[in-house]
Design a protein around this motif. Structure first.
Motif, short mmCIF file in Angstrom:
data_model
loop_
_atom_site.label_atom_id
_atom_site.label_comp_id
_atom_site.label_asym_id
_atom_site.label_seq_id
_atom_site.Cartn_x
_atom_site.Cartn_y
_atom_site.Cartn_z
N ASN A 32 35.17 23.14 42.45
CA ASN A 32 33.86 22.82 41.88
C ASN A 32 33.60 23.85 40.78
O ASN A 32 34.52 24.23 40.09
CB ASN A 32 32.76 22.74 42.94
N LEU A 77 18.42 25.82 37.90
CA LEU A 77 19.73 25.95 37.28
C LEU A 77 19.53 26.06 35.77
O LEU A 77 18.97 25.16 35.14
CB LEU A 77 20.61 24.74 37.63
N ASP A 89 28.01 29.36 43.58
CA ASP A 89 28.80 28.14 43.53
C ASP A 89 27.82 26.97 43.57
O ASP A 89 26.75 27.04 44.17
CB ASP A 89 29.77 28.08 44.71
N ARG A 90 28.17 25.89 42.90
CA ARG A 90 27.25 24.76 42.79
C ARG A 90 26.90 24.17 44.17
O ARG A 90 25.75 23.77 44.41
CB ARG A 90 27.84 23.67 41.90
N GLU A 117 25.31 26.12 32.87
CA GLU A 117 26.46 25.49 33.52
C GLU A 117 27.40 24.97 32.44
O GLU A 117 27.09 24.94 31.26
CB GLU A 117 26.00 24.33 34.41
N VAL A 130 27.49 28.24 38.74
CA VAL A 130 26.35 28.01 37.87
C VAL A 130 25.51 29.28 37.86
O VAL A 130 25.57 30.09 38.79
CB VAL A 130 25.50 26.81 38.35
N TRP A 161 24.20 26.10 45.97
CA TRP A 161 22.94 25.94 45.25
C TRP A 161 22.30 24.59 45.55
O TRP A 161 21.10 24.50 45.84
CB TRP A 161 23.14 26.13 43.75
#
Length: 268
Positions: free
Chosen positions: A93, A195, A180-181, A198, A96, A184
């Motif tokens: 993945n 966010l 890590d996305r 990215e 961000v 989040w």
């Protein structure tokens, strides 16, 4: 011992200990994957969710049967040092950059992650770092270095915490952080956080599965661990990874078709 007792004793051994990351645990991925693997194989997986650096140490001591982490450089060193017989890409993945909605450093206008981090440092905006030698922390340190920044001072807080607690602290402080996305998206306490940055290729976040070398730690459950490893790389395992969503978002993307296996003693 009665036959029923023997069967029960054998069944109790049908598990492995997996050292893995807090991101895979806190995102809910294992709650999705492990029942599917148990149904397919009859093998249960007991997860020790820690930072990647600590997961490596657990495996080096021979206290885990398998390893699933996200630090490719560290994984390849682990193979080269003779602790693992094989490493394979499993999924990926991205990272961000999260921060307060009013964005005091203006990172939403940044063109690269290096620019975003330089803006945070230049304005001395509060930043919470995991500071725990996790895969996320290691990636963050590489990104600061690439940005030409040595973070420090009162604005930079190293917490020694997992991703969830680090996000909680960032929310309480209105601070920036790198996540890590998956964690989040699964995070339930954003408060003013949003966010903000990215998409930079430097934020790519691959995960690898490693088979512990039987010669290094012969006491481990290598046969069962290999079944887990092969299942993750199989069509069924890769589909299970792709099927995991939170709030309608796919959080991990299978990558075994780009498998990067390296046998002990060969070049990674």
């Amino acid at each position: 011992m009665a036959l029923a007792d023997i069967s029960q004793a054998q069944a109790s051994d049908d598990y492995i200990v997996l050292a893995s990351t807090t991101s895979t645990e806190q995102s809910g991925l294992f709650g999705h994957l492990l029942p599917a693997f148990a149904e397919a194989s009859g093998i249960r997986v007991r997860v020790v969710a820690v930072g990647t650096g600590q997961a490596f140490e657990i495996a080096r001591r021979g206290d885990a049967d398998s390893l699933l982490v996200h630090d490719t450089d560290g994984e390849e060193r682990f193979v080269a040092e003779g602790f693992a017989a094989e490493r394979a890409d499993v999924m990926a993945n991205d990272f961000v950059i999260i921060g307060p909605g009013h964005d005091p450093a203006g990172i939403a206008k940044a063109e690269t992650v290096a620019d975003a981090l330089a803006r945070i440092a230049g304005t001395e905006s509060a930043f919470t770092s995991r500071g725990d030698d996790s895969g996320t922390h290691r990636a963050e340190q590489r990104l600061w270095e690439a940005a030409g920044v040595e973070p420090g001072g009162t604005w930079y807080r190293e917490l020694g915490s997992g991703m969830g607690p680090t996000l909680n602290t960032a929310a309480a402080m209105d601070a920036y952080t790198m996540s890590d996305r998956a964690t989040w998206v699964a995070f339930e306490n954003p408060q003013n956080l949003t966010l903000l940055f990215e998409g930079d290729e430097a934020l790519f976040n691959p995960y690898g599965s490693l088979l512990i070398d039987p010669q290094r730690h012969p006491h481990l459950k290598h046969d069962l661990a290999e079944q887990w490893h092969r299942w993750l790389l199989s069509a069924d395992g890769q589909q299970a990874i792709a099927d995991f969503t939170v709030k309608g978002q796919q959080l991990f993307f299978p990558s075994a078709n780009s498998m990067s296996g390296s046998m002990s003693g060969s070049d990674p």
